[in-house]
Scaffold this motif. Structure first.
Motif, mmCIF file in Angstrom:
data_model
loop_
_atom_site.group_PDB
_atom_site.id
_atom_site.type_symbol
_atom_site.label_atom_id
_atom_site.label_comp_id
_atom_site.label_asym_id
_atom_site.label_seq_id
_atom_site.Cartn_x
_atom_site.Cartn_y
_atom_site.Cartn_z
ATOM 1 N N GLY A 169 -7.485 -24.592 17.738
ATOM 2 C CA GLY A 169 -7.640 -25.863 17.027
ATOM 3 C C GLY A 169 -6.634 -25.921 15.879
ATOM 4 N N ALA A 170 -6.651 -27.049 15.163
ATOM 5 C CA ALA A 170 -5.665 -27.239 14.091
ATOM 6 C C ALA A 170 -5.770 -26.149 13.032
ATOM 7 C CB ALA A 170 -5.849 -28.620 13.454
ATOM 8 N N GLN A 171 -7.001 -25.744 12.676
ATOM 9 C CA GLN A 171 -7.130 -24.716 11.625
ATOM 10 C C GLN A 171 -6.571 -23.384 12.095
ATOM 11 O OE1 GLN A 171 -8.173 -26.799 8.396
ATOM 12 N NE2 GLN A 171 -7.671 -24.633 8.380
ATOM 13 N N ALA A 172 -6.821 -23.036 13.344
ATOM 14 C CA ALA A 172 -6.285 -21.785 13.869
ATOM 15 C C ALA A 172 -4.760 -21.832 13.907
ATOM 16 C CB ALA A 172 -6.847 -21.522 15.271
ATOM 17 N N ILE A 173 -4.223 -22.959 14.337
ATOM 18 C CA ILE A 173 -2.767 -23.086 14.422
ATOM 19 C C ILE A 173 -2.141 -23.001 13.033
ATOM 20 C CG2 ILE A 173 -0.890 -24.657 15.044
ATOM 21 C CD1 ILE A 173 -2.725 -25.704 17.323
ATOM 22 N N LEU A 174 -2.788 -23.647 12.062
ATOM 23 C CA LEU A 174 -2.264 -23.573 10.688
ATOM 24 C C LEU A 174 -2.354 -22.150 10.143
ATOM 25 C CD1 LEU A 174 -3.640 -26.875 9.089
ATOM 26 C CD2 LEU A 174 -1.238 -26.215 9.334
ATOM 27 N N ALA A 175 -3.479 -21.476 10.419
ATOM 28 C CA ALA A 175 -3.624 -20.090 9.957
ATOM 29 C C ALA A 175 -2.540 -19.219 10.586
ATOM 30 C CB ALA A 175 -5.021 -19.564 10.304
ATOM 31 N N GLN A 177 0.408 -20.193 11.637
ATOM 32 C CA GLN A 177 1.695 -20.533 10.995
ATOM 33 C C GLN A 177 1.866 -19.778 9.682
ATOM 34 O OE1 GLN A 177 3.400 -24.377 10.196
ATOM 35 N NE2 GLN A 177 2.370 -25.318 11.922
ATOM 36 N N VAL A 178 0.826 -19.813 8.862
ATOM 37 C CA VAL A 178 0.917 -19.192 7.528
ATOM 38 C C VAL A 178 0.997 -17.672 7.647
ATOM 39 C CG1 VAL A 178 -0.363 -18.797 5.397
ATOM 40 C CG2 VAL A 178 -0.228 -21.100 6.349
ATOM 41 N N LEU A 179 0.164 -17.090 8.502
ATOM 42 C CA LEU A 179 0.131 -15.624 8.630
ATOM 43 C C LEU A 179 1.418 -15.097 9.267
ATOM 44 C CD1 LEU A 179 -3.576 -15.119 9.772
ATOM 45 C CD2 LEU A 179 -2.610 -14.631 7.521
ATOM 46 N N ALA A 180 1.972 -15.854 10.211
ATOM 47 C CA ALA A 180 3.194 -15.389 10.888
ATOM 48 C C ALA A 180 4.379 -15.334 9.928
ATOM 49 C CB ALA A 180 3.511 -16.298 12.077
ATOM 50 N N LYS A 181 4.321 -16.129 8.845
ATOM 51 C CA LYS A 181 5.384 -16.059 7.825
ATOM 52 C C LYS A 181 5.294 -14.744 7.055
ATOM 53 C CE LYS A 181 7.504 -20.068 8.211
ATOM 54 N NZ LYS A 181 7.107 -21.398 7.816
ATOM 55 N N ARG A 182 4.097 -14.158 7.027
ATOM 56 C CA ARG A 182 3.903 -12.906 6.287
ATOM 57 C C ARG A 182 4.053 -11.684 7.178
ATOM 58 N NH1 ARG A 182 -0.437 -13.877 1.667
ATOM 59 N NH2 ARG A 182 0.189 -15.976 1.101
ATOM 60 N N ASN A 183 3.870 -11.905 8.480
ATOM 61 C CA ASN A 183 3.913 -10.782 9.417
ATOM 62 C C ASN A 183 4.288 -11.347 10.793
ATOM 63 O OD1 ASN A 183 3.290 -8.804 11.319
ATOM 64 N ND2 ASN A 183 1.594 -7.995 10.118
ATOM 65 N N ALA A 184 5.492 -11.041 11.231
ATOM 66 C CA ALA A 184 6.020 -11.658 12.453
ATOM 67 C C ALA A 184 5.275 -11.223 13.709
ATOM 68 C CB ALA A 184 7.508 -11.329 12.593
ATOM 69 N N SER A 185 4.449 -10.166 13.612
ATOM 70 C CA SER A 185 3.756 -9.710 14.814
ATOM 71 C C SER A 185 2.451 -10.476 15.062
ATOM 72 C CB SER A 185 3.470 -8.209 14.714
ATOM 73 O OG SER A 185 2.462 -7.972 13.765
ATOM 74 N N VAL A 186 2.104 -11.406 14.172
ATOM 75 C CA VAL A 186 0.873 -12.193 14.353
ATOM 76 C C VAL A 186 0.917 -12.943 15.673
ATOM 77 C CG1 VAL A 186 -0.394 -14.207 13.482
ATOM 78 C CG2 VAL A 186 0.387 -12.442 11.886
ATOM 79 N N ARG A 187 -0.179 -12.887 16.421
ATOM 80 C CA ARG A 187 -0.243 -13.657 17.668
ATOM 81 C C ARG A 187 -1.452 -14.577 17.637
ATOM 82 N NH1 ARG A 187 -2.920 -9.541 22.202
ATOM 83 N NH2 ARG A 187 -4.846 -9.237 21.027
ATOM 84 N N LEU A 188 -1.315 -15.700 18.353
ATOM 85 C CA LEU A 188 -2.435 -16.619 18.511
ATOM 86 C C LEU A 188 -2.981 -16.430 19.921
ATOM 87 C CD1 LEU A 188 -2.856 -20.217 17.329
ATOM 88 C CD2 LEU A 188 -3.009 -19.812 19.786
ATOM 89 N N VAL A 189 -4.292 -16.274 20.034
ATOM 90 C CA VAL A 189 -4.932 -16.185 21.346
ATOM 91 C C VAL A 189 -5.773 -17.441 21.527
ATOM 92 C CG1 VAL A 189 -6.607 -14.937 22.761
ATOM 93 C CG2 VAL A 189 -4.931 -13.665 21.400
ATOM 94 N N GLY A 190 -5.399 -18.269 22.497
ATOM 95 C CA GLY A 190 -6.052 -19.557 22.676
ATOM 96 C C GLY A 190 -6.459 -19.802 24.111
ATOM 97 N N ALA A 191 -7.174 -20.921 24.310
ATOM 98 C CA ALA A 191 -7.651 -21.266 25.645
ATOM 99 C C ALA A 191 -6.864 -22.418 26.253
ATOM 100 C CB ALA A 191 -9.136 -21.639 25.581
ATOM 101 N N ARG A 192 -6.067 -23.113 25.416
ATOM 102 C CA ARG A 192 -5.379 -24.310 25.910
ATOM 103 C C ARG A 192 -3.878 -24.050 25.949
ATOM 104 N NH1 ARG A 192 -9.113 -28.301 22.266
ATOM 105 N NH2 ARG A 192 -8.902 -26.540 20.855
ATOM 106 N N GLU A 193 -3.386 -23.803 27.175
ATOM 107 C CA GLU A 193 -1.977 -23.436 27.327
ATOM 108 C C GLU A 193 -1.041 -24.525 26.827
ATOM 109 O OE1 GLU A 193 -1.074 -22.065 31.253
ATOM 110 O OE2 GLU A 193 -2.717 -20.620 31.203
#
Ligand SMILES: [Zn+2]
Length: 338
Positions: A169-175, A177-193
């Protein structure tokens, strides 16, 4: 004035809602833009217990000030508002913990009329001026961005090897975005390709929920609990999945909405044995500082335009609720100014 209201008779646009009276320390804000998010859909469907005007995000112009706020420099200025309205008198407010006020009301979600209307009356201390350099439409998301930054403040991701944001969702995507700026290894795991294209655009690693195993190797897992329509990861089993991903002594961050939402099944008690055995940390995250959200929008730390999948006008009334409920919508911005 016009207002999109909900109660036991369901949502409807009315044209004769009373313009709110302002209290001594309030401002009357003429709303220009409002957000329409899954929280508004939950208020309309009854999953959030709220009667009255819906909408918890706004950008608007201060048109009038209460007697004791007359010296505020905000008169005539464009503002956004923190949705949590504290009482200012309870023990927690007096301790400087007004974000956890015992009598907390929330704009458009709990005991306060919301932003999908021509005007709203709010305490001046809830308002923050929007620089003329910020696109007003993007400023609507100042609070959502602030919440994502709050997760980043709480979650110790900088020196970690494996960080997952669970949700799309939008909050996960925003989180993410912000976390990936601090750590490039951050990944998002989602259900909607179909949302992974956004991750690619921002060079955020991503996986479909069916792919990563529960390998107990993640240092931090952030779960964004949003009352989203369509397939998503906010319901039952999100916590089970997150704990299955976490390594011993890992940190689980539960990012949640500002009010109780029926049907967000946390089922945490089923997993406490694992939490004890593997000495995990569980952190709750709710509201960030709206000024930080504005700063992040101004500096370009977050890219918001791709998240606005639809625009509407308040005159569209309940029609825009139907559109906002479609599973392909991420966030909608509603033009309120007539
Ligand atoms: Zn209080």
């Amino acid at each position: 004035m016009r207002a999109l209201v909900t109660d036991q008779d369901g949502p409807r646009l009315v044209g004769d809602y009373a313009v709110p009276e302002i209290g001594l320390t309030d401002a009357l804000v003429r709303i220009e833009h409002a957000g329409l998010s899954p929280l508004e859909m939950a208020a309309v469907s009854g999953r959030i217990d709220h009667d009255g005007v819906i909408g918890h995000e706004l950008v608007g112009i201060v048109e009038k000030l209460g007697e004791r706020a007359a010296k505020s420099p905000l008169l005539g200025k464009r503002v956004v508002a923190s949705p949590d309205v504290a009482c200012g008198t309870c023990d927690l407010c007096k301790k400087g913990l007004s974000v956890h006020c015992r009598n907390r009301r929330v704009i458009g979600l709990r005991q306060l009329d919301g932003t999908l209307a021509d005007y709203i009356a709010l305490p001046v201390r809830n308002l923050m001026e929007v620089s003329s350099k910020i696109d007003p439409e993007q400023a609507v998301f100042a609070h959502a961005v602030a919440d994502a930054l709050h997760v980043a403040h709480l979650a110790p991701v900088e020196k970690q090897t494996y960080v997952t944001v669970l949700g799309d969702g939008a909050q996960a995507i925003l989180a993410a975005q912000v976390l990936a700026k601090r750590n490039a290894s951050v990944r998002l795991v989602g259900a909607r390709e179909e949302r992974f294209g956004l991750c690619e655009r921002w060079q955020i690693r991503h996986r479909h929920i069916s792919e990563p195993g529960l390998r107990a190797d993640q240092d931090v897992v952030v779960v964004s609990l949003e009352p989203e329509p369509g397939p998503n990861l906010a319901g039952a089993d999100a916590v089970r999945t997150a704990l299955g991903m976490l390594r011993p002594r890992g940190s689980l961050v539960l990012q949640g909405p500002p009010v109780h939402v029926d049907g967000l099944d946390l089922s945490l008690s089923d997993h406490l044995e694992r939490v004890i055995r593997d000495e995990m940390r569980i952190l709750g995250a709710r509201s960030g500082r709206i000024g930080e959200g504005l700063d992040a929008i101004h500096s370009g730390l977050v890219d918001l335009l791709p998240l606005i999948t639809r625009r509407a006008n308040l005159n569209d009334g309940v029609g825009m609720l139907r559109v906002a409920g479609e599973p392909n919508q991420i966030r909608m911005v509603v033009e309120v100014a007539a």
